[in-house]
Design a protein around this motif. Structure first.
Motif, PDB file in Angstrom:
ATOM      1  N   ILE A  40     -23.854 -18.716  24.372  1.00 42.51           N
ATOM      2  CA  ILE A  40     -23.594 -19.226  23.025  1.00 42.51           C
ATOM      3  C   ILE A  40     -23.158 -20.689  23.083  1.00 42.51           C
ATOM      4  O   ILE A  40     -23.601 -21.532  22.284  1.00 42.51           O
ATOM      5  N   ASP A  41     -22.293 -21.015  24.038  1.00 43.59           N
ATOM      6  CA  ASP A  41     -21.837 -22.397  24.172  1.00 43.59           C
ATOM      7  C   ASP A  41     -22.974 -23.330  24.567  1.00 43.59           C
ATOM      8  O   ASP A  41     -23.033 -24.485  24.113  1.00 43.59           O
ATOM      9  N   HIS A  42     -23.874 -22.834  25.420  1.00 48.66           N
ATOM     10  CA  HIS A  42     -24.938 -23.690  25.944  1.00 48.66           C
ATOM     11  C   HIS A  42     -26.165 -23.731  25.037  1.00 48.66           C
ATOM     12  O   HIS A  42     -26.748 -24.796  24.804  1.00 48.66           O
ATOM     13  N   ASP A  43     -26.576 -22.548  24.529  1.00 51.08           N
ATOM     14  CA  ASP A  43     -27.839 -22.443  23.784  1.00 51.08           C
ATOM     15  C   ASP A  43     -27.652 -22.249  22.287  1.00 51.08           C
ATOM     16  O   ASP A  43     -28.621 -22.330  21.529  1.00 51.08           O
ATOM     17  N   GLY A  44     -26.441 -21.918  21.865  1.00 55.95           N
ATOM     18  CA  GLY A  44     -26.207 -21.706  20.444  1.00 55.95           C
ATOM     19  C   GLY A  44     -26.455 -20.285  19.971  1.00 55.95           C
ATOM     20  O   GLY A  44     -26.233 -19.981  18.791  1.00 55.95           O
ATOM     21  N   SER A  45     -26.899 -19.393  20.870  1.00 56.42           N
ATOM     22  CA  SER A  45     -27.128 -17.987  20.511  1.00 56.42           C
ATOM     23  C   SER A  45     -27.381 -17.207  21.798  1.00 56.42           C
ATOM     24  O   SER A  45     -27.569 -17.791  22.873  1.00 56.42           O
ATOM     25  N   ILE A  46     -27.411 -15.886  21.674  1.00 58.46           N
ATOM     26  CA  ILE A  46     -27.746 -15.020  22.811  1.00 58.46           C
ATOM     27  C   ILE A  46     -28.599 -13.866  22.312  1.00 58.46           C
ATOM     28  O   ILE A  46     -28.254 -13.206  21.325  1.00 58.46           O
ATOM     29  N   ALA A  47     -29.764 -13.653  22.930  1.00 55.58           N
ATOM     30  CA  ALA A  47     -30.648 -12.528  22.591  1.00 55.58           C
ATOM     31  C   ALA A  47     -30.291 -11.351  23.483  1.00 55.58           C
ATOM     32  O   ALA A  47     -30.212 -11.487  24.708  1.00 55.58           O
ATOM     33  N   LEU A  48     -30.062 -10.195  22.883  1.00 57.86           N
ATOM     34  CA  LEU A  48     -29.634  -9.005  23.611  1.00 57.86           C
ATOM     35  C   LEU A  48     -30.708  -7.922  23.541  1.00 57.86           C
ATOM     36  O   LEU A  48     -31.250  -7.629  22.466  1.00 57.86           O
ATOM     37  N   TYR A  49     -31.013  -7.335  24.700  1.00 59.17           N
ATOM     38  CA  TYR A  49     -32.024  -6.281  24.791  1.00 59.17           C
ATOM     39  C   TYR A  49     -31.416  -4.927  25.176  1.00 59.17           C
ATOM     40  O   TYR A  49     -32.139  -3.971  25.412  1.00 59.17           O
ATOM     41  N   GLY A  50     -30.087  -4.868  25.221  1.00 59.94           N
ATOM     42  CA  GLY A  50     -29.426  -3.623  25.591  1.00 59.94           C
ATOM     43  C   GLY A  50     -28.951  -2.825  24.405  1.00 59.94           C
ATOM     44  O   GLY A  50     -28.123  -1.920  24.552  1.00 59.94           O
ATOM     45  N   ILE A  51     -29.461  -3.145  23.226  1.00 62.96           N
ATOM     46  CA  ILE A  51     -29.147  -2.366  22.024  1.00 62.96           C
ATOM     47  C   ILE A  51     -30.405  -1.609  21.640  1.00 62.96           C
ATOM     48  O   ILE A  51     -31.455  -2.206  21.397  1.00 62.96           O
ATOM     49  N   TYR A  52     -30.295  -0.284  21.591  1.00 63.94           N
ATOM     50  CA  TYR A  52     -31.475   0.560  21.439  1.00 63.94           C
ATOM     51  C   TYR A  52     -31.401   1.372  20.152  1.00 63.94           C
ATOM     52  O   TYR A  52     -30.319   1.833  19.739  1.00 63.94           O
ATOM     53  N   PHE A  53     -32.589   1.562  19.564  1.00 66.96           N
ATOM     54  CA  PHE A  53     -32.710   2.335  18.327  1.00 66.96           C
ATOM     55  C   PHE A  53     -33.786   3.403  18.502  1.00 66.96           C
ATOM     56  O   PHE A  53     -34.711   3.245  19.308  1.00 66.96           O
ATOM     57  N   ASP A  54     -33.662   4.454  17.721  1.00 68.31           N
ATOM     58  CA  ASP A  54     -34.760   5.418  17.661  1.00 68.31           C
ATOM     59  C   ASP A  54     -35.996   4.716  17.117  1.00 68.31           C
ATOM     60  O   ASP A  54     -35.888   3.801  16.283  1.00 68.31           O
ATOM     61  N   THR A  55     -37.178   5.138  17.571  1.00 68.72           N
ATOM     62  CA  THR A  55     -38.428   4.485  17.178  1.00 68.72           C
ATOM     63  C   THR A  55     -38.581   4.442  15.668  1.00 68.72           C
ATOM     64  O   THR A  55     -38.437   5.469  14.991  1.00 68.72           O
ATOM     65  N   ALA A  56     -38.816   3.234  15.156  1.00 70.94           N
ATOM     66  CA  ALA A  56     -39.066   2.988  13.731  1.00 70.94           C
ATOM     67  C   ALA A  56     -37.864   3.349  12.857  1.00 70.94           C
ATOM     68  O   ALA A  56     -37.993   3.508  11.643  1.00 70.94           O
ATOM     69  N   LYS A  57     -36.664   3.442  13.459  1.00 70.96           N
ATOM     70  CA  LYS A  57     -35.465   3.783  12.695  1.00 70.96           C
ATOM     71  C   LYS A  57     -34.347   2.800  13.028  1.00 70.96           C
ATOM     72  O   LYS A  57     -34.468   1.972  13.921  1.00 70.96           O
ATOM     73  N   ALA A  58     -33.244   2.928  12.274  1.00 71.60           N
ATOM     74  CA  ALA A  58     -32.094   2.060  12.492  1.00 71.60           C
ATOM     75  C   ALA A  58     -30.936   2.816  13.135  1.00 71.60           C
ATOM     76  O   ALA A  58     -29.797   2.355  13.097  1.00 71.60           O
ATOM     77  N   ASN A  59     -31.223   3.963  13.725  1.00 73.47           N
ATOM     78  CA  ASN A  59     -30.188   4.766  14.371  1.00 73.47           C
ATOM     79  C   ASN A  59     -29.941   4.255  15.789  1.00 73.47           C
ATOM     80  O   ASN A  59     -30.849   4.269  16.627  1.00 73.47           O
ATOM     81  N   LEU A  60     -28.732   3.822  16.093  1.00 74.78           N
ATOM     82  CA  LEU A  60     -28.384   3.393  17.432  1.00 74.78           C
ATOM     83  C   LEU A  60     -28.364   4.577  18.391  1.00 74.78           C
ATOM     84  O   LEU A  60     -27.865   5.653  18.052  1.00 74.78           O
ATOM     85  N   THR A  61     -28.882   4.386  19.590  1.00 77.81           N
ATOM     86  CA  THR A  61     -28.837   5.440  20.597  1.00 77.81           C
ATOM     87  C   THR A  61     -27.587   5.252  21.465  1.00 77.81           C
ATOM     88  O   THR A  61     -27.015   4.151  21.530  1.00 77.81           O
ATOM     89  N   PRO A  62     -27.143   6.316  22.151  1.00 78.67           N
ATOM     90  CA  PRO A  62     -25.950   6.202  23.010  1.00 78.67           C
ATOM     91  C   PRO A  62     -26.064   5.132  24.090  1.00 78.67           C
ATOM     92  O   PRO A  62     -25.039   4.599  24.540  1.00 78.67           O
ATOM     93  N   ASP A  63     -27.303   4.798  24.518  1.00 73.53           N
ATOM     94  CA  ASP A  63     -27.487   3.785  25.558  1.00 73.53           C
ATOM     95  C   ASP A  63     -27.035   2.397  25.110  1.00 73.53           C
ATOM     96  O   ASP A  63     -26.893   1.481  25.940  1.00 73.53           O
ATOM     97  N   SER A  64     -26.783   2.233  23.813  1.00 71.62           N
ATOM     98  CA  SER A  64     -26.365   0.931  23.290  1.00 71.62           C
ATOM     99  C   SER A  64     -24.886   0.659  23.531  1.00 71.62           C
ATOM    100  O   SER A  64     -24.436  -0.494  23.429  1.00 71.62           O
ATOM    101  N   ALA A  65     -24.112   1.691  23.858  1.00 72.75           N
ATOM    102  CA  ALA A  65     -22.651   1.555  23.937  1.00 72.75           C
ATOM    103  C   ALA A  65     -22.181   0.454  24.891  1.00 72.75           C
ATOM    104  O   ALA A  65     -21.275  -0.315  24.535  1.00 72.75           O
ATOM    105  N   PRO A  66     -22.746   0.332  26.116  1.00 71.52           N
ATOM    106  CA  PRO A  66     -22.248  -0.729  27.007  1.00 71.52           C
ATOM    107  C   PRO A  66     -22.388  -2.131  26.430  1.00 71.52           C
ATOM    108  O   PRO A  66     -21.475  -2.962  26.569  1.00 71.52           O
TER     109      PRO A  66
END
Length: 363
Positions: A247-273
């Motif tokens: 954030i300090d260097h680039d102004g943002s951070i893209a995260l790929y460790g947040i998971y949802f059910d396919t075509a839905k907005a339900n977070l999966t347990p794998d997103s917790a970390p």
């Protein structure tokens, strides 16, 4: 003295012919697959064919041409001093990549073998995306993976002689380094659940030389298979301190460790970390307020993706507030839909990169 010298030369010649040449002239008609080789299960082999060369990678890149090869820029040559040829259209894919080289039973033409593969593709609900034959494929139509100082061949678009691991003059080496005739090629996609597999098949008749003459005139099938496979994501979990640095260097951070059910907005347990690390970031910087921006690929309509990305961002905000005690006033959820891609949406790998959640500071 001259007589003895000639006798010595004849003895050396005889020794070379009887001992050295047989170790080189070892191409034979195959009666079984080479050790360790197996079909992928995605597409069957031509009946009676045997695998003579095989290579498989759990995760690798495969480039598949979807148009004829065309000359590259003037003065552009490969390491073998061949003029570079490239297709105008191609798919660059990542996943499990397997290369199989088959020797087909005698008296089968390259066209017959190719049509049988296309039948199998159709039976699997696949779609042929490109097909060519002989000179229409572009490059040197009579060259396989071997040679330099000329036009690049279609096979050299996939691999060179230096890439093969088969012993010199073995069936595998002979099949992909000899001169060829009557080449045919097809590239097709095959649905695999929610993903897509690809098959590229090149068939040709072998114009084999002295050490490969056992295979002369036989049809060879070189089959590349790309099976969709998620990359082992060693770097998905981004620690709070790394988020802060980005954030300090680039102004943002893209995260790929947040998971949802396919075509839905339900977070999966794998997103917790990852959610835990976002909370730690905010806990370590009490003055920080952020935008939580959801991004999608381009599958579906613009309005659909805009709504889905907004609902996913809302879900992340709600989880941070309810499960991790973050003050809701520090979080603003927004959806960008498909509007800010970071990769091409034409491939599975590119679409995966575009599906992300971005954290953007607002103060």
């Amino acid at each position: 003295m001259a007589k003895r010298y000639l006798q010595l030369l004849f003895m050396l010649a005889a020794l070379f012919c009887t001992n050295a040449l047989p170790t080189l002239a070892d191409a034979t008609i195959p009666i079984a697959d080479i050790e360790g080789a197996a079909d992928t299960g995605l597409i069957k082999r031509y009946e009676g064919a045997f695998i003579v060369s095989y290579e498989s990678h759990a995760y690798a890149e495969l480039r598949i041409p979807l148009s004829p090869l065309q000359p590259g820029a003037s003065g552009e040559y490969d390491a073998m001093n061949n003029r570079i040829y490239r297709p105008e259209r191609a798919e660059t894919l990542e996943g499990k990549v397997t290369r199989l080289v088959y020797v087909v039973p005698e008296n089968r033409s390259p066209l017959e073998v190719l049509r049988n593969y296309q039948d199998e593709i159709a039976a699997a609900n696949g779609q042929v995306e490109f097909e060519c034959k002989r000179d229409e494929c572009g490059g040197d139509a009579n060259r396989a993976a071997y040679g330099g100082g000329n036009k690049m061949s279609l096979m050299q678009y996939f691999f060179y002689e230096s890439d093969i691991k088969d012993a010199p003059y073995s069936n595998g080496a002979c099949a992909v380094t000899s001169r060829i005739n009557d080449q045919h090629f097809t590239a097709a996609r095959i649905p695999q659940g929610d993903a897509t597999a690809w098959v590229a098949v090149q068939t040709f008749q072998l114009d084999a030389g002295t050490y490969c003459k056992a295979l002369n005139g036989r049809t060879i099938a070189v089959v590349h298979v790309l099976e969709p496979k998620a990359r082992e994501q060693k770097m998905v979990l981004v620690k709070a301190e790394d988020m802060a640095d980005a954030i300090d260097h680039d102004g943002s951070i893209a995260l790929y460790g947040i998971y949802f059910d396919t075509a839905k907005a339900n977070l999966t347990p794998d997103s917790a970390p990852t959610l835990k690390e976002i909370a730690a970031l905010l806990g370590g910087r009490p003055e920080l307020a952020v935008l939580i921006v959801g991004h999608t690929d381009s599958q579906g309509s613009y309005d659909y993706n805009l709504d889905l990305s907004a609902r996913r961002a809302d879900a992340v905000k709600a989880a941070l507030v309810s499960s991790y005690g973050v003050d809701a006033r520090r979080l603003t959820a927004a959806g960008a839909g498909m509007m800010a891609p970071v990769a091409s949406n034409a491939t599975d790998e590119g679409r995966a990169r575009n599906r992300r959640v971005t954290i953007v500071p607002v103060n």
